[in-house]
Design an enzyme around this catalytic site. Sequence first.
Site: not given
Ligand code: 26V
Length: 820
Positions: A358, A546-547, A552, A654, A658
């Site tokens: 992701h 968004k976050r 971003k 995503t 929406k």
């Molecule tokens: C990374 C990390 C790194 C630090 C510790 C915790 C943590 C948790 C998650 C992630 C990965 C973040 C991944 C994420 O949310 N990616 C998003 O995924 C969406 C669904 O596929 C996508 O639409 C977004 O573009 C993407 O940023």
Amino acid sequence: MPATKFDKESIKETIIGKVQRYNGLPIEEASKAQIYRALASTVRDQIMQKVVTSRETRKKAKSKRLYYLSIEYLMGRSMYCNMLNLLSTREYTEALQELGIDIRDVLKEEPEPGLGNGGLGRLAACFLDSLSSLDLPAMGCTIRYEYGLFRQKIVDGQQVELPDSWLDNGNMWETAVMEDACEVHFGGHVEETEVNGSKRYFTRDYYTVEAVPYDMPVVGYDAVTVNPLRMWSARSPKKLDLGSFGEGRYVQASEEIELAEAISKVLYPEDRHYEGKMLRLKQHYFFTSASLQYILKNYKQEFGNDMSKLPDKVVIHINDTHPGMAVPELMRLLIDEEGLGWDEASAIVQKTIAYTNHTIMAEALEKWPVNMVQQLLPRCYQIICEMNRRLCERLWNYFPGDWDRIARMAIVSYDNVHMANMCVAMSYSVNGVSRLHGEILKADTFHDFNLVMPEKFCAITNGITHRRWLMNCNPELTGLISQTIGTDWIKDPERLSELRPYADDAAFRDEFAKIKRHNKERLARMLKERQNVDVDPSFMFDVQAKRLHEYKRQLLNALHILVLYNRIVNDESFTMEPRVFIFGAKASPGYYRAKQIIRMICALSKLIEKHPRARTMLQVVFLENYNVSSAEVLIPAAEVSEQLSTASKEASGTGNMKFMMNGAVTIGTMDGANVEISEQVGMENIYIFGMRSDTVRDMYREHTYNSMDIYEKNQEVRQAMTQMIDGTLMPENPAALQDLYHSLLLGDWGSMGDNYFVLKDFGSYSMAQRRLNADYANQAKWQKMAVINTAMSGVFSSDRTIREYNDRIWHLTPLSQGKK
Ligand code: 26V
């Protein structure tokens, strides 16, 4: 058992009866919370009837089943979507109405399970809805965090985090399944012994945490299937016994209990870069091991002890690398518990596990210090090392002598376990989440793996459930669509395209615009109620939600607003279409720059408000505590959708889908799924700006970009930036945004600053905004674009996404369509 009826009259009776039995009250005297519980319990009864049929059908069909493992599931509230999928919204709404109750007041009583940070968690939730709706047998697996993502408050223009104790009043949708509770072991050391001439491995002196599953049903729309979301809760196997009380050891005993139960206490609010936090590693292994133990137990119950058929009956999908310990854990269970040999076990693992990536952000790629893994999971660590040895051997034959490359591809290197490498090497499928992201994975992130095992890689573009993100959150638009093209689109969302011709129908556009206006009024009421902010529904509603992340580029949006402000203030003849810029974003508590950006947005809001002329055409609102429930009000009200990520950085997005589905027009970069959105609507119905991803990647490689050049040349940018630090934005504390200011000009580690090309893309963004502003003045043109966006959004339904996953990766058979 005879089926209970859920027509309007029966629902009324049931609710009255439940309020009487639970609370000893007549319905007229019940509080909203009491009515909520009676209502939820009624809906749950209706769901449970289906659960029985669903499970029987699956067992009889001996179906293959998907286990979707995700460290996050951002479910949002369930009540209305459950009614919707049961085809019973009318019955429930009218039943309540006849009891003198407005259903909307009751729905607000439901606490929101915010067990996720952002896109990754919400995608998992959308997937469950689509899996059930397409009658595909699946189980979601995650952690039952006692505290979800923090609640955000803005105090004096800054983010403050508060705990989200969503379980305080219980969770009406879950059921504990004590029969499936199991043990997860941590620590200890491995002993190797020979039993009947073959090596066996036993872990000694481990400590145990008990895993208790709570299941939440996910109902499919007009479907047989109800799939469970299984949430694992950590419990100490130790109980405070009277003995230890007597001996005075109860304090120590209670400390141990707390330590074990800390595992499922709280969701980590970071989604940016990995820190080697032991508790996080415990969380990952805890729910992965518990899920895998259950998977094997269930498989054996249904199909017997022959493990070689596992890949025919089970697929384990890991949502990013967080559940990646599934790889060594499945090896361990097959070898140590089931007695298989290494080669057999390894072949099964490589046919059972599939992995989705992701993010390409290097700092977000998960890695764990070797000593941590060794200490916490000694047997898994052994297995990881052996997998690594075999992988490197294979790579050595492929790239003889190329040590650097092999080190980059290794599972264990430079004292770390590299989860993504392990997942790629050991799963049978690796997918990206948009076309562009899939290409970048093959060309960059996993370039070398793609040379060795190209057959594994594919891209499947994300999607969103149109049931929650259109039917549930925008009932008026749903009604208009069905009146216009019938209801077939609900089961076949790509048929939304039948709306396209109506983009040229003035009467239809007026109806469409009227609904948007109602949704804007609804959002205005919410902002007034929750934040005491007045917004004018005749303004254009422009939203970035968004976050908060530098990539971003909320900062690009904010700087541009400041430039607009200056144009208004510096030039009395300047006018623009009145517009309110709405931001919704949580910053990771430890992400200083993200928090500064929130500060800047809030300061901007104040600055504009103080200026009598600026405020007639410009407003900035920061929506507090952006979550699924507020998104459901915010998104249907948006006219402009801001999707500004530096090209190549947003894997998909995503939110973009929406907004589009609800008739907002996108202004965005050629990044993630924006690329596919632009193809669907055509370049004339989207505002694309900025560098393309290949240019961005070249610029990173060549280190040629110097943001100072732009600062010097572009007077508007320079003025706005200066205002960040000269007391204009921050009269009380002019130095507060200094770091942010510098980040745009000077780099951290030898780079030249502005790592995400905010200044580089500013000019192009500003031009796109000019075009947008002019087009909005022509309402016929604007509404036409809006209609086209909704009409072409069908491919972004997660039903399409799930069909693709199923055709290309999972190969599940839908449960019979016959019985409902
Ligand atoms: C990374 C990390 C790194 C630090 C510790 C915790 C943590 C948790 C998650 C992630 C990965 C973040 C991944 C994420 O949310 N990616 C998003 O995924 C969406 C669904 O596929 C996508 O639409 C977004 O573009 C993407 O940023």
